[in-house]
Design a protein around this motif. Structure first.
Motif, PDB file in Angstrom:
ATOM      1  N   ALA A  13      40.488 -12.197  53.778  1.00  0.00           N
ATOM      2  CA  ALA A  13      40.724 -10.903  53.720  1.00  0.00           C
ATOM      3  C   ALA A  13      39.461 -10.147  53.468  1.00  0.00           C
ATOM      4  N   ARG A  14      39.260  -8.889  54.150  1.00  0.00           N
ATOM      5  CA  ARG A  14      38.193  -8.126  53.811  1.00  0.00           C
ATOM      6  C   ARG A  14      38.517  -7.259  52.500  1.00  0.00           C
ATOM      7  N   LEU A  15      37.526  -7.242  51.573  1.00  0.00           N
ATOM      8  CA  LEU A  15      37.533  -6.429  50.600  1.00  0.00           C
ATOM      9  C   LEU A  15      36.686  -5.373  50.570  1.00  0.00           C
ATOM     10  N   THR A  16      37.348  -4.319  49.585  1.00  0.00           N
ATOM     11  CA  THR A  16      36.563  -3.001  49.307  1.00  0.00           C
ATOM     12  C   THR A  16      35.974  -3.243  47.991  1.00  0.00           C
ATOM     13  N   PRO A  17      34.662  -3.421  47.929  1.00  0.00           N
ATOM     14  CA  PRO A  17      33.899  -3.567  46.516  1.00  0.00           C
ATOM     15  C   PRO A  17      34.519  -2.703  45.239  1.00  0.00           C
ATOM     16  N   ALA A  18      34.432  -3.231  44.395  1.00  0.00           N
ATOM     17  CA  ALA A  18      34.801  -2.386  43.087  1.00  0.00           C
ATOM     18  C   ALA A  18      33.656  -1.487  42.447  1.00  0.00           C
ATOM     19  N   VAL A  19      32.374  -1.893  43.184  1.00  0.00           N
ATOM     20  CA  VAL A  19      31.157  -1.566  42.864  1.00  0.00           C
ATOM     21  C   VAL A  19      30.631  -0.667  44.216  1.00  0.00           C
ATOM     22  N   ASP A  20      30.233   0.802  43.468  1.00  0.00           N
ATOM     23  CA  ASP A  20      29.217   1.370  44.752  1.00  0.00           C
ATOM     24  C   ASP A  20      28.100   1.121  44.671  1.00  0.00           C
ATOM     25  N   PHE A  21      27.644   0.215  45.968  1.00  0.00           N
ATOM     26  CA  PHE A  21      26.281  -0.292  45.743  1.00  0.00           C
ATOM     27  C   PHE A  21      25.532   0.516  46.388  1.00  0.00           C
ATOM     28  N   ALA A  22      25.689   1.857  46.805  1.00  0.00           N
ATOM     29  CA  ALA A  22      24.942   2.790  47.479  1.00  0.00           C
ATOM     30  C   ALA A  22      24.239   3.748  46.128  1.00  0.00           C
ATOM     31  N   ALA A  23      25.114   3.326  45.103  1.00  0.00           N
ATOM     32  CA  ALA A  23      24.774   4.497  43.842  1.00  0.00           C
ATOM     33  C   ALA A  23      24.234   3.622  42.647  1.00  0.00           C
ATOM     34  N   LEU A  24      23.689   2.707  42.812  1.00  0.00           N
ATOM     35  CA  LEU A  24      23.662   1.736  41.471  1.00  0.00           C
ATOM     36  C   LEU A  24      22.594   2.439  40.760  1.00  0.00           C
ATOM     37  N   ASP A  25      22.948   2.602  39.391  1.00  0.00           N
ATOM     38  CA  ASP A  25      21.961   3.103  38.356  1.00  0.00           C
ATOM     39  C   ASP A  25      21.986   2.275  36.978  1.00  0.00           C
ATOM     40  N   VAL A  26      22.563   2.664  36.288  1.00  0.00           N
ATOM     41  CA  VAL A  26      23.017   1.749  34.788  1.00  0.00           C
ATOM     42  C   VAL A  26      23.767   0.425  35.085  1.00  0.00           C
ATOM     43  N   VAL A  27      23.113  -0.541  34.732  1.00  0.00           N
ATOM     44  CA  VAL A  27      23.987  -1.785  35.004  1.00  0.00           C
ATOM     45  C   VAL A  27      23.752  -2.658  33.659  1.00  0.00           C
ATOM     46  N   GLY A  28      24.665  -3.723  33.449  1.00  0.00           N
ATOM     47  CA  GLY A  28      24.174  -4.513  32.249  1.00  0.00           C
ATOM     48  C   GLY A  28      24.098  -6.003  32.718  1.00  0.00           C
ATOM     49  N   VAL A  29      23.166  -6.789  32.091  1.00  0.00           N
ATOM     50  CA  VAL A  29      23.300  -8.098  32.239  1.00  0.00           C
ATOM     51  C   VAL A  29      23.962  -8.890  31.183  1.00  0.00           C
ATOM     52  N   VAL A  30      24.807  -9.726  31.549  1.00  0.00           N
ATOM     53  CA  VAL A  30      25.528 -10.309  30.563  1.00  0.00           C
ATOM     54  C   VAL A  30      24.745 -11.675  30.096  1.00  0.00           C
ATOM     55  N   VAL A  31      24.419 -11.152  28.979  1.00  0.00           N
ATOM     56  CA  VAL A  31      23.489 -12.488  28.316  1.00  0.00           C
ATOM     57  C   VAL A  31      24.347 -13.503  27.166  1.00  0.00           C
ATOM     58  N   GLN A  32      25.685 -12.987  27.257  1.00  0.00           N
ATOM     59  CA  GLN A  32      26.342 -13.975  26.285  1.00  0.00           C
ATOM     60  C   GLN A  32      27.808 -13.925  26.898  1.00  0.00           C
ATOM     61  N   GLY A  33      28.574 -14.816  27.471  1.00  0.00           N
ATOM     62  CA  GLY A  33      29.830 -14.611  27.958  1.00  0.00           C
ATOM     63  C   GLY A  33      31.025 -14.441  26.975  1.00  0.00           C
ATOM     64  N   PRO A  34      32.357 -14.290  27.263  1.00  0.00           N
ATOM     65  CA  PRO A  34      33.429 -14.083  26.151  1.00  0.00           C
ATOM     66  C   PRO A  34      33.766 -15.554  25.620  1.00  0.00           C
ATOM     67  N   ALA A  35      34.349 -15.547  24.513  1.00  0.00           N
ATOM     68  CA  ALA A  35      34.738 -16.821  23.895  1.00  0.00           C
ATOM     69  C   ALA A  35      35.927 -17.248  24.862  1.00  0.00           C
ATOM     70  N   GLU A  36      36.628 -16.362  25.272  1.00  0.00           N
ATOM     71  CA  GLU A  36      37.654 -17.054  26.265  1.00  0.00           C
ATOM     72  C   GLU A  36      37.799 -16.186  27.337  1.00  0.00           C
ATOM     73  N   ASP A  37      38.558 -16.572  28.417  1.00  0.00           N
ATOM     74  CA  ASP A  37      38.839 -15.962  29.633  1.00  0.00           C
ATOM     75  C   ASP A  37      39.688 -14.638  29.210  1.00  0.00           C
ATOM     76  N   PRO A  38      39.070 -13.347  29.661  1.00  0.00           N
ATOM     77  CA  PRO A  38      39.798 -12.030  29.558  1.00  0.00           C
ATOM     78  C   PRO A  38      40.692 -12.090  30.437  1.00  0.00           C
ATOM     79  N   ARG A  39      41.016 -13.012  31.335  1.00  0.00           N
ATOM     80  CA  ARG A  39      41.767 -12.834  32.500  1.00  0.00           C
ATOM     81  C   ARG A  39      41.814 -11.401  33.244  1.00  0.00           C
ATOM     82  N   ASP A  40      42.925 -10.692  33.168  1.00  0.00           N
ATOM     83  CA  ASP A  40      43.097  -9.495  33.943  1.00  0.00           C
ATOM     84  C   ASP A  40      42.816  -8.200  33.052  1.00  0.00           C
ATOM     85  N   SER A  41      42.349  -8.386  31.758  1.00  0.00           N
ATOM     86  CA  SER A  41      42.388  -7.447  30.918  1.00  0.00           C
ATOM     87  C   SER A  41      41.150  -6.271  31.184  1.00  0.00           C
TER      88      SER A  41
END
Length: 299
Positions: free
Chosen positions: A259-287
């Motif tokens: 399947a071809r996907l449309t990205p959730a992120v607009d990669f042509a307009a990247l600016d403010v991002v966040g590096v995940v330095v610590q993952g969640p204690a449990e899977d957030p699933r679809d929340s």
């Protein structure tokens, strides 16, 4: 044209003598009839000449005045243009700050929903030239806790993975890079697969391609895909939105559905991002996924 001849010299002499007489008469006080008549006669003779000289020289004086005024006007215009440029720059900076503030709010909302501990950063450069990897450089590094193999997100979803980290900068391989591969799952059926950057052989052209390992899995346009997650959250933490199914294709002889996907992120307009330095204690699933649009509200 004036020609030098006996007649012209005689006329010139008469005019000079007449002028001298008029000067003498004009300096005499009183209202003597002879003096008044001589003055009036002189005006009749010399007034046209004086008017002609004034007609010729008048515009020259006006030009000089305008030159002086023009110089002052140019300086004033330059001052106004400089002030206007400064004001436009300030307004642009305010709009940029407002835009980044909104992006940061979205990022904090996503990290809060997913339970991700993040280090905010800015994508300061982007490489997309042909023959080069799709990467971005962040203005945060090891001094801020950023390390290789960490997940990078923004307020909309998955940006990529940290591949290199220096003290104050880090390089991110974007999720649309052909070398990127992310464990993924469908929101609706929870079936798993892999999302790669670009297209796969036999698949549709696109920025991202989803390969589902089960040929019997129902996939429809509009289905959303999130990260499956990896051991201890490296290189990808679970539950981050990746994209939305745009087109489904079954390649002849393929062992998976594509399947071809449309990205959730607009990669042509990247600016403010966040590096995940610590993952969640449990899977957030679809929340972390945003609410789906209300079909009745779109009508």
């Amino acid at each position: 044209m004036f020609r030098d001849s006996a007649r012209s010299r005689l006329i010139l002499a008469v005019l000079v003598v007449s002028a001298m007489i008029l000067l003498i008469v004009d300096t005499r006080p009183g209202t003597d009839p002879f003096t008044s008549m001589a003055r009036n006669g002189g005006e009749l003779v010399f007034a046209p000449t004086a008017a002609g000289v004034g007609y010729v020289l008048g515009p020259i004086g006006q030009i000089q005045d305008r030159i002086g005024q023009g110089s002052e006007g140019s300086d004033r215009i330059a001052e106004l243009e400089a002030a206007n440029a400064e004001l436009e720059s300030e307004l642009l900076a305010a709009r940029i700050d407002e835009h980044r503030s909104a992006q940061l709010d979205d990022l904090l909302h996503l990290s809060g929903m997913g339970g991700y501990e993040i280090v905010p950063a800015q994508a300061v450069t982007r490489t997309t030239a042909r023959g080069y990897a799709h990467t971005a450089t962040l203005d945060a590094g090891t001094e801020s806790g950023v390390e290789p193999n960490m997940t990078v997100v923004n307020g909309d979803g998955l940006v990529g993975q940290v591949t290199e980290a220096g003290p104050r900068t880090a390089t991110v391989k974007l999720a649309i890079d052909v070398g990127s591969s992310v464990g993924a799952r469908l929101e609706s059926t929870r079936k798993i697969g892999a999302v790669t950057g670009g297209s796969v052989p036999g698949g549709p052209e696109g920025d991202m391609t989803l390969e589902l390992f089960d040929l019997e899995v129902p996939v429809e346009q509009g289905d959303r895909v999130v990260t499956l997650g990896s051991h201890e959250g490296a290189p990808f933490v679970p539950g981050v939105p990746i994209g939305t199914v745009e087109e489904v294709q079954v390649a002849p002889g393929a062992l998976s559905r594509i399947a071809r996907l449309t990205p959730a992120v607009d990669f042509a307009a990247l600016d403010v991002v966040g590096v995940v330095v610590q993952g969640p204690a449990e899977d957030p699933r679809d929340s972390v996924l945003p609410p789906e649009p209300d079909p009745e509200g779109d009508q």
